[in-house]
Design an enzyme around this catalytic site. Structure first.
Site, short mmCIF file in Angstrom:
data_model
loop_
_atom_site.label_atom_id
_atom_site.label_comp_id
_atom_site.label_asym_id
_atom_site.label_seq_id
_atom_site.Cartn_x
_atom_site.Cartn_y
_atom_site.Cartn_z
CB CYS A 67 48.49 43.08 -11.26
SG CYS A 67 47.12 41.86 -11.47
CB CYS A 70 43.72 44.69 -9.50
SG CYS A 70 45.52 44.28 -9.01
CB CYS A 116 48.67 40.58 -8.28
SG CYS A 116 48.56 42.10 -7.11
CB CYS A 119 43.97 41.07 -7.12
SG CYS A 119 45.00 40.74 -8.58
CB CYS A 139 59.72 32.77 -14.20
SG CYS A 139 59.27 31.44 -15.64
FE FE Z 1 46.95 42.62 -8.82
#
Ligand code: FE
Length: 154
Positions: A67, A70, A116, A119, A139
């Site tokens: 990510c 985060c 995510c 976060c 995707c």
């Molecule tokens: Fe994240």
């Protein structure tokens, strides 16, 4: 953007051993300030980058996609496949808890949004036309991801 859990929740650890405690509002603000305008638009405002434009579309190096907001590991390069759609595509997440699926009814469509698991940052969408064994196509927007090559520090 809505965090998937509230900051008051007890610390949670995923099966792969990663802390899933959401960043505090202050920490989230600090992390968001490090993003480029494009990354902020995608991760925090459910934006979508144009097809065939993302920097990680043709990346074939072995490693892990994290990510960008985060740093939670989200997808392994071994789950990446060429979908022909113009966006980086994966058939399974790094850890089932690291990528959360929820309904997105915007733009007159009914789609599965992926965010995510720590976060709550917007990642992209999930479709059911992926390859075996999962049949899923996650995707992604390159702007949501940070690639960490094998052997490199995160
Ligand atoms: Fe994240």
């Amino acid at each position: 953007m809505t965090p998937t859990t509230s900051p008051q929740d007890k610390p949670r650890t995923s099966a792969s051993g990663h802390d899933l405690t959401p960043p505090s509002p202050d920490e989230l603000q600090r992390l968001a300030a490090l993003l480029s305008p494009d990354e902020r638009r995608v991760l925090l405002h459910q934006g979508t980058e144009p097809a065939f434009c993302g920097g990680l579309l043709n990346n074939k190096k072995p490693g892990v996609y994290h990510c960008r907001l985060c740093d939670l590991p989200l997808f392994r390069s071994s789950a990446k496949f060429e979908s022909g759609t113009g966006w980086p595509s994966f058939f399974e997440p790094f850890d089932a808890e690291h990528v959360v699926v929820r309904w997105d009814m915007s733009h007159g469509m009914s789609r599965e949004e992926i965010v995510c698991g720590r976060c709550g940052g917007h990642l992209g969408h999930r479709f059911d036309d992926g390859p075996k064994p999962t049949g899923h196509r996650y995707c992604l927007n390159s702007a949501s991801l940070k690639f960490v090559a094998d052997g490199e520090a995160a």
